[in-house]
Design an enzyme around this catalytic site. Structure first.
Site, PDB file in Angstrom:
ATOM      1  N   GLU A   1      12.937   5.548 -23.155  1.00  0.00           N
ATOM      2  CA  GLU A   1      11.781   5.991 -23.961  1.00  0.00           C
ATOM      3  C   GLU A   1      10.863   7.009 -23.290  1.00  0.00           C
ATOM      4  O   GLU A   1      10.261   7.813 -24.130  1.00  0.00           O
ATOM      5  CB  GLU A   1      10.885   4.547 -24.334  1.00  0.00           C
TER       6      GLU A   1
ATOM      7  N   SER B   1      35.331 -30.830 -67.633  1.00  0.00           N
ATOM      8  CA  SER B   1      34.848 -31.979 -68.381  1.00  0.00           C
ATOM      9  C   SER B   1      33.321 -32.486 -67.907  1.00  0.00           C
ATOM     10  O   SER B   1      32.569 -33.226 -68.696  1.00  0.00           O
ATOM     11  CB  SER B   1      35.759 -33.299 -68.444  1.00  0.00           C
TER      12      SER B   1
END
Length: 816
Positions: A245, A512
């Site tokens: 960084e 069903s």
């Protein structure tokens, strides 16, 4: 011949006292008034010059306000006019001198002297202005005369001198203007900076889900661990961060001009943004002070604050704050939180490889982190290690060891951050409700952790054993109380392999099990379980359903047709009741999926979810419809300490006063005498089996007196199973889950009144609160706040006081 130094004498002159030399009046008497006039003219000239300079200064001032160009033109015009006037004056003076010489040579001594005396006595005294003008003209004439006598291009020299001075003054003016402009820009940039505040950034709302015992199930949103000083962190962690960084972190004063230039050059060379110029200090400023807005003004503010922060805090303190506050993806803020989230360990125990992969996450935390994209995180971590080696922060042996560890490194998140089918589902629900809440939100889940673990094992073992033999590869389970509180949810065999939730998101044909709304519609129309109807072949525009065994039973009762799951009788019943009536009853039961109004709908040809069908059966047990499933028992607002209950019941629910009892009796007969015999247990049990065409789906949904459970078995690719029916494997799974939950608590069906949910009064204060008038009124006048219904009805709903904002007037209480 006479001596040129001795004036000639006239013939009539004689030596004696009365003789006067002819040159005496010109040589002695005339110069005296001329010297006086020149002195006065010089004084007048300098006075006029000072006034002219004053006027010139004022003119320059006016020129500065109206434009440098106009002022320059005026000065050039003034100089030109002065030059022309001076030239004319010199020419006139020369002509006068020539005339005077001519007159003086012809006149005699007496006449000349007399005329001078007469002129001096007759000439009026000049005014000061006239003398000044005359002095100016004389001075100009003398200056031009001197310039005429110079040999080395005097005009060019003057022009060069003027150019030099004009350049100097111009540069000075531009410098002053630049300083003023820079100061103005700086004031504009920093006028709204929070220089007096140094607070951590506002966290995103945190969602914490706990079970009823208070144990944390999972968390979402911002996650922060305890603050860790820099000297307690491993030394390679700040080095890894600085390597990727800000390599010159220890050298620059907060703003790295060299780094900015290098980044600009690389970005221009590559034709895109490949490198940034922000230092760690600038990044900390963005985290602590500034919003993420990307403007030139924000960049200037960032630089100013970075310089000030360096002077006030120093390098070590800045690095410490940065490591404790930077965002690292998946909700983790700071290295201590990231170490816990990704590796389930304190930051003090991070290895070099783990430090490198966390440092690699900083640049794009949402896209590149060990959880979302491990491969890219590893690649970037290799870059971090390479830079550290090149800078001689680590030796070759440490580099090789860390690289080897990095190749096999896997994230190990803590259980509270791990996903599950229930966690994913309840998170969506909580986020819907959290829109009405500001700040952290604590959710008490309805989940029974013990039952959840047992249900997961039951499904996994069933599919691995009997399911594999029958060609079934997946299944799903939902268990809930009659008021809709989900106690267990299993969306598949293995969450790690597939996160698709088959309990909530899979749309399958219910077979069903969909006969429930058909027979309930008949009861609504006035039929009862003993009403008779024919079970015979039927053909409706080419649609000719058959019973499962291929035989027909003739005249049967509704109870028998439902218990034996007779298809032909059910389709005929649906035609007599009306398909639209069947759809309407389905909607009242809470089935929200698309239902196709065709005769086959009565046999479950339209796709539904297991959760929807389980809600419909829960409505029969509860005696009211619809029932909305929920995974949230209550909400606790972090900022206020107020607890709110969340119910799965709809305040506008329809009570099933007349139809509930006969429907319960038919459902119980299915378990006692019909297709669901394998679900029988000691005590009350009822339900319905379901099988879709070619055994692609097998269902059983039923309930005891206190728990509703739905089970589905099938394949994700919708391929047929080997003769699997709802009365087989799904029913067996259902029975095991019910027994794991404690079985039935009664021998008969409970009353509808006993299923009324007990809802917690809203406004329960965890700590003393200074609630406003509206909240006190809400606690007194509105004992329950239906957060779900209110948040869906009003976009401006606020859970803290159960109020919403109408189009006009003050906020009002939500009474839904």
């Amino acid at each position: 011949m006479t001596d040129d130094k001795t004036p000639d004498r006239p013939d009539h002159a004689t030596d004696g006292a009365g003789a006067e030399p002819l040159a005496a009046p010109r040589g002695d008497t005339a110069p005296a008034p001329q010297d006086a006039d020149l002195s006065q003219a010089a004084r007048a000239f300098w006075a006029a010059l000072m006034r002219a300079l004053g006027r010139g200064g004022r003119g320059l001032g006016r020129a500065a306000s109206t434009g440098i160009g106009q002022g320059g033109a005026a000065l050039r015009g003034l100089s030109s006019r002065a030059a022309r006037t001076g030239t004319a004056a010199v020419d006139k003076l020369r002509a006068q001198r020539e005339t005077a010489r001519s007159s003086g040579g012809d006149a005699g001594p007496e006449t000349q002297g007399g005329s001078q005396d007469t002129a001096q006595s007759a000439a009026p005294r000049l005014s000061l202005g006239a003398r000044a003008v005359q002095g100016w003209r004389n001075a100009t004439a003398r200056r031009r005369a001197r310039l005429d006598q110079r040999k080395l291009r005097p005009a060019a020299t003057v022009r060069a001198t003027r150019w030099v001075w004009r350049t100097v003054f111009g540069l000075a003016f531009l410098l002053l203007l630049g300083i003023v402009l820079a100061g103005g820009v700086l004031v504009w940039a920093v006028r709204d900076l929070p220089l007096a505040d140094m607070l951590p950034p506002l966290e995103e709302p945190t969602l914490t889900v706990e079970d009823e015992a208070g144990d944390t199930l999972f968390t979402r949103g911002a996650y922060r661990a305890g603050y860790v000083p820099l000297d307690e962190m491993p030394g390679h962690l700040p080095q890894a961060v600085s390597a990727i960084e800000d390599r010159r972190f220890r050298e620059h004063p907060g703003v790295d001009i060299e780094g900015i230039g290098r980044a600009m050059w690389r970005n221009i060379s590559s034709g895109g943004v490949v490198e940034g110029g922000s230092t760690i200090t600038q990044q900390l400023v963005k985290v602590l002070y500034l919003d993420p807005e990307r403007t030139y003004k924000r960049k200037l503010q960032e630089m100013v604050l970075a310089l000030g922060l360096e002077r006030q805090l120093g390098k070590d303190r800045i690095m410490e704050l940065y490591l404790n506050s930077t965002y690292l993806g998946a909700g983790a803020w700071g290295m201590p939180a990231a170490a816990q989230l990704y590796f389930d360990k304190p930051v003090q125990e991070l290895s070099l490889a783990q430090s490198a992969i966390l440092a690699a996450t900083i640049r794009a935390p949402s896209a590149i982190n060990p959880e979302s994209d491990l491969d890219r995180a590893r690649e970037r971590a290799e870059v971090v290690l390479s830079v550290m080696r090149d800078l001689e922060w680590i030796d070759a042996a440490a580099f090789e060891s860390a690289s080897a560890e990095l190749a096999t490194l896997e994230p190990t998140p803590p259980p509270a951050r791990a996903g599950s089918y229930f966690a994913d589902w309840v998170l969506d629900e909580a986020q819907e409700l959290s829109g009405a809440v500001d700040g952290p939100l604590n959710v008490t889940a309805t989940l029974d952790m013990e039952l959840q673990a047992k249900a997961e094992k039951i499904l996994r073992d069933a599919i691995a054993g009997r399911g594999a033999e029958a060609g079934a590869s997946q299944g799903a389970i939902v268990a809930m109380t009659p008021d809709g509180r989900v106690r267990a949810m299993v969306g598949g065999v293995d969450y790690e392999t597939s996160q698709f939730n088959r309990a909530t998101d899979a749309m399958r044909q219910p077979g069903s099990t969909f006969k429930l709304p058909v027979y309930l519609a008949a009861l609504v129309m006035g039929a009862d379980p003993d009403t008779r109807l024919p079970d015979e072949p039927i053909d409706i525009d080419g649609y000719a359903p058959e019973n499962f065994n291929g035989r027909y039973a003739g005249m049967v009762t509704l109870r028998e047709a439902f218990t034996r799951s007779l298809n032909a009788a059910t389709v005929r019943l649906a035609q007599e009741v009306g398909i639209e009536q069947v759809i309407e009853v389905s909607r009242q039961l809470g089935i929200e999926s698309d239902l196709t109004p065709t005769p086959s709908l009565a046999l479950g040809s339209s796709e539904v979810s297991l959760l929807d069908m389980t809600e419909a059966y829960a409505a029969i047990l509860a005696g009211r419809a619809p029932i909305a499933a929920t995974g949230i028992a209550s909400l606790k607002l972090g900022d206020t300490g107020v607890a709110l209950s969340v119910s799965g019941s709809d305040p506008n629910a329809v009570k099933l006063n007349r139809t509930r009892k006969p429907m319960l009796s038919m459902l119980r007969d299915v378990v006692q005498n019909g297709t669901g015999k394998r679900a029988a247990i000691d005590g009350f049990a009822a339900g319905k089996t379901g099988t879709s065409q070619n055994s692609r789906d097998a269902w059983f949904i039923g309930f005891t007196d206190r728990l509703v459970v739905g089970v589905w078995v099938g394949n994700d690719d919708n391929s047929p199973m080997n003769d699997v029916t709802g009365g087989g494997l799904p029913t067996e799974i259902w029975r095991e889950v019910v027994l794991a939950a404690g079985g039935a608590g009664a021998a008969r069906a409970p009353s509808a009144e006993s299923q009324t949910p007990v809802r917690v009064r809203r406004g329960t204060d965890v700590t003393s609160t200074n609630a406003d008038r509206l909240r006190r009124t809400a606690a007194q006048e509105q004992p329950n706040c239906n957060v779900r219904a209110c948040s869906r009805a009003y976009r401006s709903f606020r859970a803290s006081d159960c109020s919403f904002q109408p189009y006009s007037g003050p906020r009002k209480l939500c009474t839904r």
